[in-house]
Design an enzyme around this catalytic site. Structure first.
Site, PDB file in Angstrom:
ATOM      1  CG  HIS A 307     -13.347 -35.104  49.429  1.00  0.00           C
ATOM      2  ND1 HIS A 307     -14.373 -35.261  50.310  1.00  0.00           N
ATOM      3  CD2 HIS A 307     -12.658 -33.999  49.828  1.00  0.00           C
ATOM      4  CE1 HIS A 307     -14.331 -34.287  51.194  1.00  0.00           C
ATOM      5  NE2 HIS A 307     -13.295 -33.511  50.934  1.00  0.00           N
ATOM      6  CG  ASP A 364      -6.294 -29.019  49.414  1.00  0.00           C
ATOM      7  OD1 ASP A 364      -6.461 -27.792  49.528  1.00  0.00           O
ATOM      8  OD2 ASP A 364      -6.468 -29.819  50.341  1.00  0.00           O
TER       9      ASP A 364
HETATM   10  N1  ACO Z   1      -4.355 -41.762  44.445  1.00  0.00           N
HETATM   11  C1  ACO Z   1      -4.438 -43.095  44.154  1.00  0.00           C
HETATM   12  N2  ACO Z   1      -5.334 -43.926  44.718  1.00  0.00           N
HETATM   13  C2  ACO Z   1      -6.198 -43.405  45.590  1.00  0.00           C
HETATM   14  C3  ACO Z   1      -6.193 -42.023  45.937  1.00  0.00           C
HETATM   15  C4  ACO Z   1      -5.220 -41.204  45.324  1.00  0.00           C
HETATM   16  N3  ACO Z   1      -5.172 -39.901  45.613  1.00  0.00           N
HETATM   17  N4  ACO Z   1      -7.156 -41.779  46.839  1.00  0.00           N
HETATM   18  C5  ACO Z   1      -7.760 -42.947  47.081  1.00  0.00           C
HETATM   19  N5  ACO Z   1      -7.201 -43.939  46.306  1.00  0.00           N
HETATM   20  C6  ACO Z   1      -7.636 -45.340  46.215  1.00  0.00           C
HETATM   21  C7  ACO Z   1      -7.221 -46.120  47.450  1.00  0.00           C
HETATM   22  O1  ACO Z   1      -5.959 -46.725  47.279  1.00  0.00           O
HETATM   23  C8  ACO Z   1      -8.344 -47.124  47.552  1.00  0.00           C
HETATM   24  O2  ACO Z   1      -8.110 -48.122  46.570  1.00  0.00           O
HETATM   25  P1  ACO Z   1      -8.579 -49.645  46.840  1.00  0.00           P
HETATM   26  O3  ACO Z   1     -10.070 -49.608  46.943  1.00  0.00           O
HETATM   27  O4  ACO Z   1      -8.079 -50.390  45.652  1.00  0.00           O
HETATM   28  O5  ACO Z   1      -7.923 -50.061  48.119  1.00  0.00           O
HETATM   29  C9  ACO Z   1      -9.580 -46.343  47.117  1.00  0.00           C
HETATM   30  O6  ACO Z   1      -9.080 -45.341  46.238  1.00  0.00           O
HETATM   31  C10 ACO Z   1     -10.338 -45.678  48.265  1.00  0.00           C
HETATM   32  O7  ACO Z   1      -9.416 -44.870  49.010  1.00  0.00           O
HETATM   33  P2  ACO Z   1      -9.488 -44.647  50.574  1.00  0.00           P
HETATM   34  O8  ACO Z   1      -8.143 -44.220  51.053  1.00  0.00           O
HETATM   35  O9  ACO Z   1     -10.105 -45.848  51.234  1.00  0.00           O
HETATM   36  O10 ACO Z   1     -10.547 -43.461  50.655  1.00  0.00           O
HETATM   37  P3  ACO Z   1     -10.747 -42.504  51.891  1.00  0.00           P
HETATM   38  O11 ACO Z   1     -12.118 -41.968  51.765  1.00  0.00           O
HETATM   39  O12 ACO Z   1     -10.385 -43.199  53.167  1.00  0.00           O
HETATM   40  O13 ACO Z   1      -9.641 -41.360  51.678  1.00  0.00           O
HETATM   41  C11 ACO Z   1      -8.556 -39.400  50.913  1.00  0.00           C
HETATM   42  C12 ACO Z   1      -9.902 -40.124  51.125  1.00  0.00           C
HETATM   43  C13 ACO Z   1      -7.754 -39.435  52.237  1.00  0.00           C
HETATM   44  C14 ACO Z   1      -8.844 -37.953  50.558  1.00  0.00           C
HETATM   45  C15 ACO Z   1      -7.761 -40.113  49.788  1.00  0.00           C
HETATM   46  O14 ACO Z   1      -8.498 -40.046  48.578  1.00  0.00           O
HETATM   47  C16 ACO Z   1      -6.360 -39.521  49.591  1.00  0.00           C
HETATM   48  O15 ACO Z   1      -5.425 -39.968  50.256  1.00  0.00           O
HETATM   49  N6  ACO Z   1      -6.203 -38.508  48.654  1.00  0.00           N
HETATM   50  C17 ACO Z   1      -4.935 -37.853  48.473  1.00  0.00           C
HETATM   51  C18 ACO Z   1      -4.706 -36.803  49.556  1.00  0.00           C
HETATM   52  C19 ACO Z   1      -5.590 -35.577  49.385  1.00  0.00           C
HETATM   53  O16 ACO Z   1      -5.704 -35.012  48.296  1.00  0.00           O
HETATM   54  N7  ACO Z   1      -6.207 -35.143  50.495  1.00  0.00           N
HETATM   55  C20 ACO Z   1      -7.018 -33.926  50.517  1.00  0.00           C
HETATM   56  C21 ACO Z   1      -8.453 -34.263  50.753  1.00  0.00           C
HETATM   57  S1  ACO Z   1      -9.420 -32.797  50.641  1.00  0.00           S
HETATM   58  C22 ACO Z   1      -9.186 -32.057  52.111  1.00  0.00           C
HETATM   59  O17 ACO Z   1      -8.958 -32.618  53.136  1.00  0.00           O
HETATM   60  C23 ACO Z   1      -9.328 -30.647  52.093  1.00  0.00           C
END
Ligand code: ACO
Length: 428
Positions: A307, A364
């Protein structure tokens, strides 16, 4: 004395006021930065940028705190009704019994949609994703209510539009489902509460009596409350920025719905179930999928994990996980996907990759399993989220419009070609 932030650029020192919120959150107010220095800031994804000051929802991602208008989400989810929470978010205070009755009465009066809209539904293919249908239908409502085109017309007109939206969204949502399965539309039944009425429009048939299960409507009430607002997330920021152009509320909410649709935002609830189904069909080897999620050459991510703001735990996920166990038990349902979800959660929470990046299950991760238990089809999950989030979008839009916020218009740092002369087609 209020704090001042100073920074140096090109040998000059600039000063900016520090503003502090009621929960001691601090921000540097750089609204005069460009005028004073010629510089702008850059912050892709707005990870450090506050777009507004807001009195609606407080969220502390480190401590896992979420409060609507000061009230803890745990108390609201346990004790309040969704319409009561909608009133709280939109009008700022918990309603008295009379005010709530009058609000619910007004919503009940507006649950029907114009008969002409039925033809719009019929024109969509059966495979149309209900989020696409919902966004278009909500925007289409503006064409039936031309007086809503000016969002500042009068407080009464604004309230009517707000009540119409809250009343009609479940009708439009349920009809998008009925249309997809080519079943007859069920008209709203105004003696039912908000959640029961939605279940009726989704699952009743004209040929037989449909009994609303109180366990189902109470679970739905809780889920909608948990989703009702979440400060400046992607769809809310979209609603505020689209609304800041002074477009009508229907159009601004339609924009919020489309922003919510994406799998990185509200679409994650559908994506989680699809992922769990895939893992199940693949033999249920959770470790293999965790490895895939960690592999930077693989685009797969664990849906429902991570998140932008919660870096410890998502309080909504804690409530939902418990609700999920309760509902499955009460309804006597055994869902193999729940076992996979629990295994996945355990493996990921003990894995260094997920620990180092503060990746926890979000709201979610478990909501889809509850929706499945309630009989909601997977493609409708994000629609359910939209119904829940609607009061939040409205409250945020109202705050923005009544606060006289300027049109949202970010700047950029241009990185394209510098000036060059046009070459006629014949000489290229
Ligand atoms: N699975 C594996 N790796 C992940 C995940 C995941 N679900 N989420 C983040 N990471 C990793 C990224 O690859 C990144 O790694 P790095 O530092 O080695 O490059 C690090 O964690 C940070 O991730 P970001 O994408 O930069 O974090 P951001 O804050 O931009 O994204 C998000 C947050 C979009 C929610 C992300 O965690 C994600 O894609 N999760 C899966 C989708 C999801 O569940 N979305 C619902 C969110 S809740 C809502 O909107 C109601």
């Amino acid at each position: 004395m209020s704090e001042i932030a100073k920074f140096e650029l090109d040998g000059k020192t600039y000063e900016f006021p520090v503003i502090e919120g009621t929960e001691n959150e601090k921000a540097i107010d750089i609204s005069t930065l460009r005028g004073k220095s010629g510089y702008i800031t850059i912050d892709p994804g707005f990870k450090n940028t506050g777009s507004t000051q807001s009195a609606i929802t407080f969220l502390d991602g480190e401590e896992g705190i979420l409060r609507y208008r000061g009230y803890p989400i745990e108390q609201l989810a346990e004790q309040a009704s969704f319409t009561e929470v909608a009133y709280l978010l939109i009008y700022g205070e918990l309603p008295s019994q009379e005010k709530l009755a009058s609000f619910q009465n007004s919503i009940t009066k507006h649950t029907l949609v114009h008969e002409d809209m039925k033809q719009f539904f019929e024109a969509y293919p059966a495979k149309a994703h209900p989020m696409g249908v919902l966004a278009s239908m909500v925007c289409s409502l503006s064409t039936f209510y031309p007086e809503s085109l000016d969002p500042n017309r009068s407080p009464e007109s604004k309230d009517t539009t707000i009540h119409r939206l809250i009343a009609k969204l479940p009708t439009l949502a349920a009809w998008s489902y009925k249309n997809a399965i080519r079943h007859p539309f069920m008209y709203p039944k105004n003696d039912l509460d908000y959640c029961s009425n939605f279940m009726h429009m989704m699952f009743a048939m004209p040929t037989e009596e449909y009994q609303i299960d109180p366990v189902v409507s109470s679970a739905l009430n809780k889920l909608l409350i948990l989703h009702a607002d979440h400060e400046q997330n992607c769809s809310t920021a979209t609603t505020r920025i689209v609304g800041s152009s002074q477009v009508n509320l229907y159009a601004a909410i339609a924009a919020g719905i489309t922003a919510l649709w994406g799998p990185l935002h509200g679409g994650a609830n559908q994506a989680v179930i699809e992922m769990l189904e895939k893992i199940d069909a693949d033999g249920g080897d959770v470790d293999k999928w965790v490895l895939k999620a960690k592999d930077k050459d693989d685009s797969f991510r664990l849906m429902g994990f991570g998140h932008r703001v919660y870096k410890n735990f998502d309080p909504r996920a804690t409530i939902i996980k418990k609700a999920c166990d309760d509902i499955l038990e009460k309804m006597g349902i055994e869902d193999p996907l729940l076992d996979i979800a629990k295994k996945l959660e355990k493996v990921a929470l003990e894995d260094d990759y997920f620990i180092a990046r503060n990746l926890y299950p979000n709201v979610d991760f478990y909501s889809g399993i509850i929706y499945r238990a309630l009989g909601i089809p997977t493609e409708m999950f994000t629609v359910m989220f939209a119904i829940g989030r609607l009061p939040g979008w409205i409250a945020q839009w109202k705050e923005m419009i009544e606060g006289g916020e300027p049109i949202g218009r970010p700047r950029q740092v241009y990185t394209g070609a510098t000036k060059r002369d046009y070459v006629p087609l014949s000489k290229r």
